[in-house]
Design a protein around this motif. Structure first.
Motif, PDB file in Angstrom:
ATOM      1  N   ALA A 155       0.837  -1.196   0.000  1.00 13.16           N
ATOM      2  CA  ALA A 155       0.000   0.000   0.000  1.00 13.16           C
ATOM      3  C   ALA A 155       0.872   1.245   0.000  1.00 13.16           C
ATOM      4  O   ALA A 155       2.083   1.176   0.244  1.00 13.16           O
ATOM      5  CB  ALA A 155      -0.896   0.013   1.242  1.00 13.16           C
ATOM      6  N   VAL A 156       0.212   2.379  -0.283  1.00 10.92           N
ATOM      7  CA  VAL A 156       0.821   3.689  -0.082  1.00 10.92           C
ATOM      8  C   VAL A 156      -0.104   4.451   0.863  1.00 10.92           C
ATOM      9  O   VAL A 156      -1.283   4.096   1.017  1.00 10.92           O
ATOM     10  CB  VAL A 156       1.054   4.448  -1.402  1.00 10.92           C
ATOM     11  CG1 VAL A 156       2.038   3.686  -2.280  1.00 10.92           C
ATOM     12  CG2 VAL A 156      -0.247   4.710  -2.148  1.00 10.92           C
ATOM     13  N   TYR A 157       0.437   5.479   1.472  1.00 11.02           N
ATOM     14  CA  TYR A 157      -0.293   6.182   2.520  1.00 11.02           C
ATOM     15  C   TYR A 157      -0.326   7.672   2.214  1.00 11.02           C
ATOM     16  O   TYR A 157       0.718   8.288   1.990  1.00 11.02           O
ATOM     17  CB  TYR A 157       0.375   5.917   3.880  1.00 11.02           C
ATOM     18  CG  TYR A 157       0.510   4.441   4.158  1.00 11.02           C
ATOM     19  CD1 TYR A 157      -0.516   3.748   4.790  1.00 11.02           C
ATOM     20  CD2 TYR A 157       1.624   3.730   3.731  1.00 11.02           C
ATOM     21  CE1 TYR A 157      -0.419   2.380   5.025  1.00 11.02           C
ATOM     22  CE2 TYR A 157       1.721   2.365   3.948  1.00 11.02           C
ATOM     23  CZ  TYR A 157       0.706   1.693   4.587  1.00 11.02           C
ATOM     24  OH  TYR A 157       0.801   0.340   4.799  1.00 11.02           O
ATOM     25  N   TRP A 158      -1.543   8.223   2.234  1.00  5.95           N
ATOM     26  CA  TRP A 158      -1.672   9.646   1.954  1.00  5.95           C
ATOM     27  C   TRP A 158      -2.913  10.205   2.649  1.00  5.95           C
ATOM     28  O   TRP A 158      -3.969   9.579   2.606  1.00  5.95           O
ATOM     29  CB  TRP A 158      -1.765   9.892   0.449  1.00  5.95           C
ATOM     30  CG  TRP A 158      -1.740  11.349   0.114  1.00  5.95           C
ATOM     31  CD1 TRP A 158      -2.780  12.090  -0.363  1.00  5.95           C
ATOM     32  CD2 TRP A 158      -0.636  12.240   0.236  1.00  5.95           C
ATOM     33  NE1 TRP A 158      -2.391  13.395  -0.538  1.00  5.95           N
ATOM     34  CE2 TRP A 158      -1.062  13.518  -0.174  1.00  5.95           C
ATOM     35  CE3 TRP A 158       0.682  12.085   0.670  1.00  5.95           C
ATOM     36  CZ2 TRP A 158      -0.233  14.628  -0.163  1.00  5.95           C
ATOM     37  CZ3 TRP A 158       1.506  13.189   0.676  1.00  5.95           C
ATOM     38  CH2 TRP A 158       1.059  14.444   0.258  1.00  5.95           C
ATOM     39  N   ALA A 159      -2.755  11.362   3.265  1.00  7.20           N
ATOM     40  CA  ALA A 159      -3.865  12.091   3.883  1.00  7.20           C
ATOM     41  C   ALA A 159      -4.687  11.217   4.825  1.00  7.20           C
ATOM     42  O   ALA A 159      -5.914  11.246   4.816  1.00  7.20           O
ATOM     43  CB  ALA A 159      -4.750  12.716   2.811  1.00  7.20           C
ATOM     44  N   GLY A 160      -3.998  10.401   5.610  1.00  6.85           N
ATOM     45  CA  GLY A 160      -4.667   9.553   6.586  1.00  6.85           C
ATOM     46  C   GLY A 160      -5.260   8.285   6.017  1.00  6.85           C
ATOM     47  O   GLY A 160      -5.848   7.494   6.753  1.00  6.85           O
ATOM     48  N   GLY A 161      -5.110   8.080   4.735  1.00  9.65           N
ATOM     49  CA  GLY A 161      -5.685   6.894   4.107  1.00  9.65           C
ATOM     50  C   GLY A 161      -4.636   5.917   3.614  1.00  9.65           C
ATOM     51  O   GLY A 161      -3.445   6.221   3.552  1.00  9.65           O
ATOM     52  N   ARG A 162      -5.113   4.738   3.282  1.00  9.87           N
ATOM     53  CA  ARG A 162      -4.278   3.658   2.747  1.00  9.87           C
ATOM     54  C   ARG A 162      -4.809   3.343   1.354  1.00  9.87           C
ATOM     55  O   ARG A 162      -6.002   3.122   1.178  1.00  9.87           O
ATOM     56  CB  ARG A 162      -4.393   2.439   3.649  1.00  9.87           C
ATOM     57  CG  ARG A 162      -3.520   1.277   3.254  1.00  9.87           C
ATOM     58  CD  ARG A 162      -3.726   0.113   4.245  1.00  9.87           C
ATOM     59  NE  ARG A 162      -2.785  -0.950   4.027  1.00  9.87           N
ATOM     60  CZ  ARG A 162      -2.932  -1.909   3.104  1.00  9.87           C
ATOM     61  NH1 ARG A 162      -3.998  -1.924   2.330  1.00  9.87           N
ATOM     62  NH2 ARG A 162      -2.024  -2.844   2.972  1.00  9.87           N
ATOM     63  N   ILE A 163      -3.912   3.322   0.360  1.00 11.93           N
ATOM     64  CA  ILE A 163      -4.273   3.069  -1.035  1.00 11.93           C
ATOM     65  C   ILE A 163      -3.511   1.837  -1.500  1.00 11.93           C
ATOM     66  O   ILE A 163      -2.303   1.727  -1.276  1.00 11.93           O
ATOM     67  CB  ILE A 163      -3.897   4.278  -1.921  1.00 11.93           C
ATOM     68  CG1 ILE A 163      -4.616   5.547  -1.429  1.00 11.93           C
ATOM     69  CG2 ILE A 163      -4.225   4.006  -3.385  1.00 11.93           C
ATOM     70  CD1 ILE A 163      -4.082   6.829  -2.044  1.00 11.93           C
ATOM     71  N   ALA A 164      -4.193   0.913  -2.147  1.00 12.75           N
ATOM     72  CA  ALA A 164      -3.541  -0.300  -2.646  1.00 12.75           C
ATOM     73  C   ALA A 164      -2.412   0.069  -3.612  1.00 12.75           C
ATOM     74  O   ALA A 164      -2.579   0.911  -4.505  1.00 12.75           O
ATOM     75  CB  ALA A 164      -4.551  -1.203  -3.333  1.00 12.75           C
ATOM     76  N   TYR A 165      -1.275  -0.563  -3.416  1.00 12.12           N
ATOM     77  CA  TYR A 165      -0.095  -0.309  -4.239  1.00 12.12           C
ATOM     78  C   TYR A 165      -0.364  -0.703  -5.693  1.00 12.12           C
ATOM     79  O   TYR A 165      -0.873  -1.782  -5.971  1.00 12.12           O
ATOM     80  CB  TYR A 165       1.088  -1.109  -3.683  1.00 12.12           C
ATOM     81  CG  TYR A 165       2.377  -0.865  -4.406  1.00 12.12           C
ATOM     82  CD1 TYR A 165       3.217   0.161  -4.016  1.00 12.12           C
ATOM     83  CD2 TYR A 165       2.761  -1.661  -5.475  1.00 12.12           C
ATOM     84  CE1 TYR A 165       4.410   0.401  -4.678  1.00 12.12           C
ATOM     85  CE2 TYR A 165       3.949  -1.424  -6.146  1.00 12.12           C
ATOM     86  CZ  TYR A 165       4.762  -0.395  -5.744  1.00 12.12           C
ATOM     87  OH  TYR A 165       5.939  -0.163  -6.400  1.00 12.12           O
ATOM     88  N   GLY A 166      -0.038   0.193  -6.612  1.00 12.01           N
ATOM     89  CA  GLY A 166      -0.126  -0.119  -8.039  1.00 12.01           C
ATOM     90  C   GLY A 166      -1.504   0.046  -8.661  1.00 12.01           C
ATOM     91  O   GLY A 166      -1.670  -0.175  -9.852  1.00 12.01           O
ATOM     92  N   CYS A 167      -2.496   0.450  -7.876  1.00 12.62           N
ATOM     93  CA  CYS A 167      -3.845   0.612  -8.422  1.00 12.62           C
ATOM     94  C   CYS A 167      -3.982   1.979  -9.099  1.00 12.62           C
ATOM     95  O   CYS A 167      -3.098   2.826  -9.020  1.00 12.62           O
ATOM     96  CB  CYS A 167      -4.896   0.440  -7.326  1.00 12.62           C
ATOM     97  SG  CYS A 167      -5.012   1.834  -6.177  1.00 12.62           S
ATOM     98  N   ALA A 168      -5.099   2.197  -9.750  1.00 15.98           N
ATOM     99  CA  ALA A 168      -5.336   3.456 -10.461  1.00 15.98           C
ATOM    100  C   ALA A 168      -5.279   4.659  -9.516  1.00 15.98           C
ATOM    101  O   ALA A 168      -4.749   5.718  -9.890  1.00 15.98           O
ATOM    102  CB  ALA A 168      -6.668   3.400 -11.187  1.00 15.98           C
TER     103      ALA A 168
END
Length: 157
Positions: free
Chosen positions: A78-91
């Motif tokens: 994952a990557v982390y931004w603005a308090g959230g977690r985003i799946a790595y490599g997704c759109a």
């Protein structure tokens, strides 16, 4: 592939200074959501670390290979931004990096002019003989697409 009559290699290894200048590796400070970053590469690597991780701050202050080297210590789920977690490599991950690239160029008249000077050239990203890693944060086609789209927007202004 290096710069040819019809393409420009956007990479720190480019033989054309414009390709080096537009590279994510370049030390080229920018601001995104009131946060200061030394380079897009530092941003790309830093968001791989959870907020509060000391390596995140180190990455955000880094550029070039120094920033890239930090990736080996990151969990690529994952990557982390603005308090959230985003799946790595997704759109959404790619859109976040696109926002950083856009911020960097929009905040620099010089980089805008460099990008506009590539009009008529296909933008490519080739860093050497090895094939692109399937685990890359930003596939070459996505990176070059972001720059091409931004160039078209700048031309229309």
């Amino acid at each position: 592939m290096e710069t040819t009559s019809s393409s420009l290699n956007v990479s720190s290894t480019s033989t054309d200074w414009r390709g080096v200048a537009l590279s994510n590796f370049a030390l080229s400070p920018f601001v995104l959501e009131d946060n200061l970053f030394a380079s897009v590469e530092g941003f790309i690597q830093g968001i791989k670390f959870p907020e509060g991780d000391s390596l995140r701050a180190v990455a955000f202050c880094s550029s070039g290979q120094d920033a890239k080297n930090l990736a080996s210590q990151a969990d690529r789920s994952a990557v982390y931004w603005a308090g959230g977690r985003i799946a790595y490599g997704c759109a959404d991950h790619h859109r976040l990096i696109g926002r950083a690239i856009r911020a960097r160029i929009e905040q620099s008249i010089g980089l805008q002019k460099v990008l506009l000077s590539t009009d008529g050239l296909d933008l490519v990203h080739n860093t050497g003989p090895e094939p692109e890693s399937p685990a890359t944060s930003l596939p070459a086609v996505v990176f070059c697409g972001i720059l091409t789209e931004l160039r078209e927007e700048l031309k229309a202004r």
